[in-house]
Write an enzyme that holds these catalytic residues in place. Structure first.
Site, PDB file in Angstrom:
ATOM      1  CD  GLU A 179      -2.829  -1.403   5.192  1.00  0.00           C
ATOM      2  OE1 GLU A 179      -2.617  -2.434   5.834  1.00  0.00           O
ATOM      3  OE2 GLU A 179      -2.623  -0.277   5.673  1.00  0.00           O
ATOM      4  CD  GLU A 180      -1.868   2.459   7.454  1.00  0.00           C
ATOM      5  OE1 GLU A 180      -2.494   1.889   8.368  1.00  0.00           O
ATOM      6  OE2 GLU A 180      -0.641   2.370   7.307  1.00  0.00           O
ATOM      7  CG  ASP A 185       2.596   1.448   7.790  1.00  0.00           C
ATOM      8  OD1 ASP A 185       2.301   0.860   6.748  1.00  0.00           O
ATOM      9  OD2 ASP A 185       1.809   1.597   8.741  1.00  0.00           O
ATOM     10  CG  ASP A 238       2.107  -3.081   5.151  1.00  0.00           C
ATOM     11  OD1 ASP A 238       2.660  -1.969   5.232  1.00  0.00           O
ATOM     12  OD2 ASP A 238       0.984  -3.322   5.630  1.00  0.00           O
ATOM     13  CG  HIS A 295      -0.354   0.236   2.536  1.00  0.00           C
ATOM     14  ND1 HIS A 295      -0.200   1.490   3.069  1.00  0.00           N
ATOM     15  CD2 HIS A 295       0.118  -0.619   3.476  1.00  0.00           C
ATOM     16  CE1 HIS A 295       0.337   1.393   4.277  1.00  0.00           C
ATOM     17  NE2 HIS A 295       0.549   0.123   4.551  1.00  0.00           N
TER      18      HIS A 295
HETATM   19 ZN   LIG Z   1       1.108  -0.632   6.377  1.00  0.00          ZN
END
Ligand SMILES: [Zn+2]
Length: 191
Positions: A64-65, A32, A93, A20
């Site tokens: 994604e988050e 991240d 990830d 992501h």
């Molecule tokens: Zn992540």
């Protein structure tokens, strides 16, 4: 963002390599997940002319988050025929900060990844902790019956903080994961 490297055959097995590219509002998201996104893009460059028996799909997932929104939408849009052809979905990830590389996913791909890690000289590896095993973009693929591999370093002290910045990112950890993924593909294909 989806880039497709076609195979020599239209019905070829598909390997999806993704991560992501969104982050949380609290932090810039260098580990991240700019780290994973960078490895996905580099693998696109390195694999462009290799393993013609496979179709490769390099994917940067959005949202994604906020609940795996991008990957869920992508899986929903796949035809039954495409789902059948997917032999591996490799999700990268958060792979640059933290002592241990965690490996999770389907049993066959997980085994290949542990072997690959030892072949490329990576020793600090462990099985994926249960609390994060389904917490990223591979999960919708697994739920739809496709084989998945999840590579992650969850023990990042800067996780979802303003301190998740570029200066913490270790290039050698990106290279390590790229080498593991290439070795998994090599061993999957038997050459
Ligand atoms: Zn992540």
């Amino acid at each position: 963002m989806v880039a497709i490297r076609p195979s020599v055959k239209a019905t070829a097995p598909i390997i999806i390599i993704g991560g992501h590219y969104d982050s949380v509002a609290a932090g810039p998201g260098a580990n991240d997940n700019a780290s994973g996104t960078a490895v996905v893009m580099e693998l696109g460059r390195v694999l462009a002319l290799r393993y013609p028996k496979y179709e490769f799909r390099f994917i940067g997932f959005g949202a994604e988050e906020v609940g795996l929104v991008g990957s869920t939408a992508y899986v929903q849009a796949l035809t039954p025929e495409e789902r059948q052809r997917v032999v591996a979905m490799i999700n990268i990830d958060m792979i640059s900060v933290g002592d241990t590389l965690y490996i999770g996913g389907s049993s066959g791909l997980t085994r290949l990844a542990f072997n690959a890690a030892s072949e490329v000289g990576v020793s600090n590896v462990a099985g994926m902790p249960a609390d994060i095993a389904n917490a990223s973009d591979h999960a919708p693929f697994a739920a739809a019956g496709m084989p998945v591999l999840f590579l992650n370093r969850e023990n990042d002290p800067n996780y979802h903080r303003a301190t998740d910045t570029l200066d913490k990112v270790l290039p050698k950890n990106l290279e390590m994961v790229g080498n593991i993924v290439i070795k998994v593909i090599e061993n999957l294909s038997g050459n």
